[in-house]
Design a protein around this motif. Structure first.
Motif, PDB file in Angstrom:
ATOM      1  N   SER A   1       0.844  -1.196   0.000  1.00  0.00           N
ATOM      2  CA  SER A   1       0.000   0.000   0.000  1.00  0.00           C
ATOM      3  C   SER A   1       0.880   1.247   0.000  1.00  0.00           C
ATOM      4  O   SER A   1       2.070   1.193   0.271  1.00  0.00           O
ATOM      5  N   VAL A   2       0.252   2.372  -0.307  1.00  0.00           N
ATOM      6  CA  VAL A   2       0.955   3.654  -0.349  1.00  0.00           C
ATOM      7  C   VAL A   2       1.599   3.948   1.002  1.00  0.00           C
ATOM      8  O   VAL A   2       2.709   4.448   1.079  1.00  0.00           O
ATOM      9  N   THR A   3       0.890   3.621   2.085  1.00  0.00           N
ATOM     10  CA  THR A   3       1.407   3.935   3.423  1.00  0.00           C
ATOM     11  C   THR A   3       2.619   3.092   3.790  1.00  0.00           C
ATOM     12  O   THR A   3       3.332   3.431   4.720  1.00  0.00           O
ATOM     13  N   ASP A   4       2.871   2.015   3.067  1.00  0.00           N
ATOM     14  CA  ASP A   4       4.062   1.198   3.321  1.00  0.00           C
ATOM     15  C   ASP A   4       5.335   1.899   2.850  1.00  0.00           C
ATOM     16  O   ASP A   4       6.429   1.444   3.127  1.00  0.00           O
TER      17      ASP A   4
ATOM     18  N   GLU B   1       8.065  10.931   1.415  1.00  0.00           N
ATOM     19  CA  GLU B   1       8.619  12.124   2.041  1.00  0.00           C
ATOM     20  C   GLU B   1       9.908  12.578   1.358  1.00  0.00           C
ATOM     21  O   GLU B   1      10.159  13.773   1.223  1.00  0.00           O
ATOM     22  N   GLU B   2      10.743  11.644   0.952  1.00  0.00           N
ATOM     23  CA  GLU B   2      12.020  11.976   0.303  1.00  0.00           C
ATOM     24  C   GLU B   2      11.839  12.330  -1.167  1.00  0.00           C
ATOM     25  O   GLU B   2      12.763  12.804  -1.807  1.00  0.00           O
ATOM     26  N   GLY B   3      10.674  12.076  -1.717  1.00  0.00           N
ATOM     27  CA  GLY B   3      10.407  12.404  -3.106  1.00  0.00           C
ATOM     28  C   GLY B   3      10.755  11.298  -4.084  1.00  0.00           C
ATOM     29  O   GLY B   3      10.653  11.478  -5.294  1.00  0.00           O
ATOM     30  N   ALA B   4      11.161  10.139  -3.573  1.00  0.00           N
ATOM     31  CA  ALA B   4      11.472   9.022  -4.467  1.00  0.00           C
ATOM     32  C   ALA B   4      10.197   8.523  -5.156  1.00  0.00           C
ATOM     33  O   ALA B   4      10.250   7.998  -6.257  1.00  0.00           O
ATOM     34  N   MET B   5       9.077   8.738  -4.498  1.00  0.00           N
ATOM     35  CA  MET B   5       7.792   8.358  -5.081  1.00  0.00           C
ATOM     36  C   MET B   5       6.930   9.605  -5.197  1.00  0.00           C
ATOM     37  O   MET B   5       7.003  10.509  -4.380  1.00  0.00           O
ATOM     38  N   GLY B   6       6.115   9.656  -6.228  1.00  0.00           N
ATOM     39  CA  GLY B   6       5.119  10.702  -6.359  1.00  0.00           C
ATOM     40  C   GLY B   6       5.541  11.939  -7.119  1.00  0.00           C
ATOM     41  O   GLY B   6       4.725  12.813  -7.361  1.00  0.00           O
ATOM     42  N   ARG B   7       6.797  12.051  -7.511  1.00  0.00           N
ATOM     43  CA  ARG B   7       7.234  13.243  -8.233  1.00  0.00           C
ATOM     44  C   ARG B   7       7.507  12.985  -9.708  1.00  0.00           C
ATOM     45  O   ARG B   7       7.805  13.909 -10.444  1.00  0.00           O
TER      46      ARG B   7
END
Length: 117
Positions: free
Chosen positions: A6-9, A15-21
């Motif tokens: 899941s996303v929360t995992d 937070e570091e930007g490795a995901m979602g950017r």
């Protein structure tokens, strides 16, 4: 059953930007209604006239900060308003202390009950 985490995992990666950017992970929601979004964020449209050079400066600053110029202007105005409110409250506190200090010197300090007695 899905075996994907899941996303929360991945909180730290988010937070570091490795995901979602990455643009590959972005899509425009078809369910967003601008009016409802603005209401939820308590945004109100205003009209203001600014010098063209100021707008260009704000746009350039916004690019350097990775945001749009209108959110930048909201941030600037919010910071200014917060700072002014703080300054006004500090000045009022100093004035109040000065008044209380004068009352102490004159022997007028005390509770309302003492003053009316």
């Amino acid at each position: 059953m899905s075996t994907q985490p899941s996303v929360t995992d991945h909180d730290e990666q988010w937070e570091e930007g490795a995901m979602g950017r990455d643009e590959a992970q972005v899509r425009v929601s078809s369910q967003v209604n601008d009016r409802e979004l603005h209401e939820a964020l308590c945004l109100q449209a205003i009209s203001i006239r600014l010098q063209k050079s100021l707008i260009e400066d704000l746009k350039n600053i916004a690019v350097l900060n990775g945001i749009g110029y209108q959110p930048l202007i909201r941030q600037i105005l919010t910071r200014f308003a917060d700072s002014e409110k703080k300054r006004i409250l500090q000045e009022a506190a100093v004035a109040s202390k000065a008044i209380n200090g004068q009352e102490d010197k004159l022997g007028l300090a005390g509770t309302d009950a003492q003053r009316s007695a």
